[in-house]
Enzyme design. Structure first.
Site, short mmCIF file in Angstrom:
data_model
loop_
_atom_site.label_atom_id
_atom_site.label_comp_id
_atom_site.label_asym_id
_atom_site.label_seq_id
_atom_site.Cartn_x
_atom_site.Cartn_y
_atom_site.Cartn_z
N CYS A 118 57.37 -62.16 54.66
CA CYS A 118 58.02 -62.48 53.39
C CYS A 118 58.78 -61.24 52.95
O CYS A 118 58.23 -60.13 52.97
CB CYS A 118 56.96 -62.85 52.34
SG CYS A 118 57.64 -62.94 50.67
N CYS A 161 66.18 -67.30 48.44
CA CYS A 161 67.47 -67.19 49.14
C CYS A 161 67.33 -67.84 50.50
O CYS A 161 66.86 -67.22 51.42
CB CYS A 161 67.84 -65.71 49.27
SG CYS A 161 69.40 -65.41 50.13
N CYS A 163 47.45 -60.75 59.94
CA CYS A 163 48.18 -60.53 58.69
C CYS A 163 49.40 -59.65 58.94
O CYS A 163 49.36 -58.70 59.71
CB CYS A 163 47.24 -59.88 57.69
SG CYS A 163 48.08 -59.16 56.28
N CYS A 177 77.11 -67.49 48.86
CA CYS A 177 77.50 -67.75 50.25
C CYS A 177 77.48 -69.25 50.52
O CYS A 177 77.69 -69.67 51.65
CB CYS A 177 76.56 -67.03 51.21
SG CYS A 177 74.94 -67.81 51.33
N CYS A 201 72.84 -72.09 49.37
CA CYS A 201 71.96 -72.95 48.57
C CYS A 201 72.43 -74.40 48.63
O CYS A 201 71.63 -75.32 48.64
CB CYS A 201 71.90 -72.44 47.13
SG CYS A 201 70.97 -70.90 46.98
N CYS A 227 55.25 -57.16 55.06
CA CYS A 227 55.22 -58.42 54.29
C CYS A 227 55.10 -58.14 52.79
O CYS A 227 54.26 -57.36 52.35
CB CYS A 227 54.04 -59.27 54.75
SG CYS A 227 53.95 -60.82 53.85
N CYS A 237 48.25 -67.69 50.86
CA CYS A 237 48.68 -67.37 52.22
C CYS A 237 47.58 -67.69 53.24
O CYS A 237 46.46 -67.21 53.11
CB CYS A 237 49.07 -65.89 52.34
SG CYS A 237 49.62 -65.51 54.02
N CYS A 261 62.10 -62.74 48.31
CA CYS A 261 63.34 -63.20 47.69
C CYS A 261 63.15 -64.09 46.46
O CYS A 261 64.13 -64.53 45.86
CB CYS A 261 64.23 -63.90 48.72
SG CYS A 261 63.64 -65.53 49.19
N CYS A 304 70.85 -65.48 43.90
CA CYS A 304 72.08 -64.93 43.31
C CYS A 304 72.25 -65.41 41.87
O CYS A 304 72.54 -64.62 40.97
CB CYS A 304 73.30 -65.35 44.12
SG CYS A 304 73.28 -64.85 45.82
N HIS A 314 50.14 -63.91 48.30
CA HIS A 314 49.11 -63.18 49.04
C HIS A 314 47.71 -63.48 48.49
O HIS A 314 46.77 -63.69 49.24
CB HIS A 314 49.42 -61.69 48.91
CG HIS A 314 48.34 -60.77 49.36
ND1 HIS A 314 48.15 -60.43 50.67
CD2 HIS A 314 47.38 -60.11 48.66
CE1 HIS A 314 47.14 -59.60 50.77
NE2 HIS A 314 46.66 -59.39 49.56
N CYS A 369 55.75 -70.63 48.64
CA CYS A 369 56.36 -70.91 49.96
C CYS A 369 55.32 -71.23 51.03
O CYS A 369 55.56 -72.07 51.90
CB CYS A 369 57.20 -69.72 50.42
SG CYS A 369 58.61 -69.40 49.35
N CYS A 383 58.68 -68.32 56.13
CA CYS A 383 59.02 -67.00 56.67
C CYS A 383 57.85 -66.28 57.34
O CYS A 383 58.00 -65.69 58.40
CB CYS A 383 59.57 -66.11 55.55
SG CYS A 383 60.80 -66.94 54.57
S1 SF4 Z 1 50.72 -62.19 55.73
FE1 SF4 Z 1 51.55 -61.23 53.85
S2 SF4 Z 1 51.00 -62.59 52.17
FE2 SF4 Z 1 49.76 -63.18 53.95
S3 SF4 Z 1 47.86 -62.03 53.68
FE3 SF4 Z 1 49.18 -60.79 54.95
S4 SF4 Z 1 50.27 -59.44 53.51
FE4 SF4 Z 1 49.36 -61.10 52.33
S1 SF4 Z 2 70.72 -67.26 47.02
FE1 SF4 Z 2 71.06 -66.73 49.17
S2 SF4 Z 2 71.67 -68.67 50.11
FE2 SF4 Z 2 71.91 -68.94 47.89
S3 SF4 Z 2 74.04 -68.40 47.49
FE3 SF4 Z 2 72.83 -66.52 47.21
S4 SF4 Z 2 72.94 -65.47 49.21
FE4 SF4 Z 2 73.55 -67.61 49.53
S1 SF4 Z 3 61.03 -64.31 51.80
FE1 SF4 Z 3 59.10 -64.84 50.75
S2 SF4 Z 3 59.74 -65.69 48.77
FE2 SF4 Z 3 61.53 -65.71 50.11
S3 SF4 Z 3 61.53 -67.74 51.05
FE3 SF4 Z 3 60.44 -66.38 52.45
S4 SF4 Z 3 58.28 -66.55 51.91
FE4 SF4 Z 3 59.48 -67.41 50.21
#
Ligand code: SF4
Ligand code: SF4
Ligand code: SF4
Length: 362
Positions: free
Chosen positions: A298, A204, A265, A49, A52, A271, A245, A301, A161, A241, A280, A292
């Site tokens: 989360c 992603c 949480c 898409c 990136c 999550c 986190c 991804c 991707c 986690h 992340c 996220c």
């Molecule tokens: S928010 Fe998600 S990663 Fe963070 S402690 Fe809770 S379940 Fe685990």
């Molecule tokens: S990883 Fe996500 S942002 Fe990157 S090209 Fe694929 S769909 Fe688009």
């Molecule tokens: S969905 Fe999870 S792995 Fe993906 S960018 Fe967000 S926090 Fe990171």
């Protein structure tokens, strides 16, 4: 600590990338000045898409303008991230742009290939269409990728991707197999007899700091240690986690929220942090602004098999060891620890109730 090849990776792992890049930008710039040969960069797109590319354009500090103009490599007088070819934001067009690929292929110094997007079966992704001597010529992305990969010295797949297939590889709504047979770059290259290692930087979209650090490491000649999915361990070697986190203390105390904006949480919102190895929570996005889980959950991804294996996104992670086969100990330890301490009763009860219900159904 001063930046050197030896402590480069240690420092990157120890701090958030934005903090790393900001703190060590001057050292990084100095180190890059000492790189002997300029390298050549080619960025191609398959089934993507272009998110990136957009993510890369949002690079924080240094920003995109700096890496495209100010931060120079060796005595080449050329900036660190100026691609010979980049379909989406190429300043040139038509034949002039297309010539960039040939220039890159014939370059005498290190050739770095960045790939964004998945690889689909023939006919699903045409990346060039034009007339040569009155004849219509079409180039399939698969052929372009193979040509480039054959001559590349370093191959970097950016985004979910290109690394594992991502959304283009997802099953259609009816659950039938994906009609395009989309897959990640490494899998495709192996199938086609190219046994070069692809450095996979998933998510992603790709985190721009991840990419700029990998590029810097390549230029500085630093060996990047990869995990079993070819992801740099410095970014993807830790379970979010379990290790990083900031909401983990809530989990351990059984304080769960059911909607965004509440303090606690996000496990019960679905999550996927317990089954996602990524930094992340430490690195964050948009120059260290947020990530996220701060605003929602989360969705996993950074992992192979996403999105199908992580759907539905808003369902609690069920039976971790069996379904996902990753990080089984992660949640187990969390729950065990919580049980022993007499806290986290909520989570234990919930999983217990689920197990009981399942036994009744059987
Ligand atoms: S928010 Fe998600 S990663 Fe963070 S402690 Fe809770 S379940 Fe685990
Ligand atoms: S990883 Fe996500 S942002 Fe990157 S090209 Fe694929 S769909 Fe688009
Ligand atoms: S969905 Fe999870 S792995 Fe993906 S960018 Fe967000 S926090 Fe990171």
């Amino acid at each position: 600590m001063k930046l050197s090849r030896r402590n480069f990776l240690k420092l990157v792992s120890a701090m958030g990338a934005s903090a790393f890049l900001t703190t060590y930008k001057a050292d990084l710039v100095k180190a890059l000045e000492e790189v002997k040969d300029y390298y050549h960069l080619c960025w191609i797109n398959g089934a993507s898409c272009t998110g990136c590319t957009i993510s890369f354009a949002q690079l924080g500090d240094p920003d995109l303008v700096s890496v495209l103009t100010d931060i120079l490599v060796g005595n080449s007088g050329l900036p660190m991230a100026l691609p010979d070819y980049m379909e989406t934001i190429h300043p040139a067009a038509g034949t002039v742009a297309e010539d960039g690929i040939e220039r890159w292929k014939n370059a005498k110094t290190t050739k770095i290939l960045v790939v964004e997007g998945a690889v689909q079966d023939p006919g699903f992704c045409t990346v060039h269409r034009g007339y040569e001597n009155g004849r219509l010529v079409e180039v399939d992305f698969r052929d372009r990728l193979l040509e480039c990969a054959k001559v590349a010295d370093v191959i970097i797949a950016v985004g979910q991707c290109a690394t594992f297939g991502g959304i283009p590889a997802a099953k259609p709504w009816d659950g039938e197999p994906n009609p395009t047979n989309a897959k990640g770059v490494q899998e495709f290259l192996y199938e086609n007899g190219i046994n070069k290692t692809v450095i996979n930087i998933p998510c992603c979209p790709v985190n721009p700091d991840h990419l700029i650090i990998v590029l810097s490491a390549v230029l500085l000649g630093v060996d990047i240690e990869l995990d079993e999915h070819n992801r740099p361990k410095m970014f993807f070697g830790r379970n979010m986690h379990k290790e990083i986190c900031p909401y983990r203390p809530y989990y351990d105390r059984g304080i769960f929220v059911t909607k965004p904006g509440e303090e606690g949480c996000r496990f019960k919102m679905g999550c996927k942090g317990p089954i996602c190895n990524t930094d992340c929570a430490l690195r964050k996005w948009n120059n260290g602004t947020s990530y996220c889980v701060e605003t929602n959950i989360c969705i996993g991804c950074a992992e192979p098999g996403w999105p199908d294996k992580f759907s539905p996104f808003y369902a609690e992670v069920p039976e971790l060891p069996k379904v996902f086969g990753v990080g089984a100990e992660t949640i187990g330890e969390g729950l065990l620890g919580a049980t022993l301490l007499g806290i986290g009763i909520h989570a234990v009860r919930h999983l217990g109730a689920k197990k009981h219900k399942k036994e009744e159904e059987e």
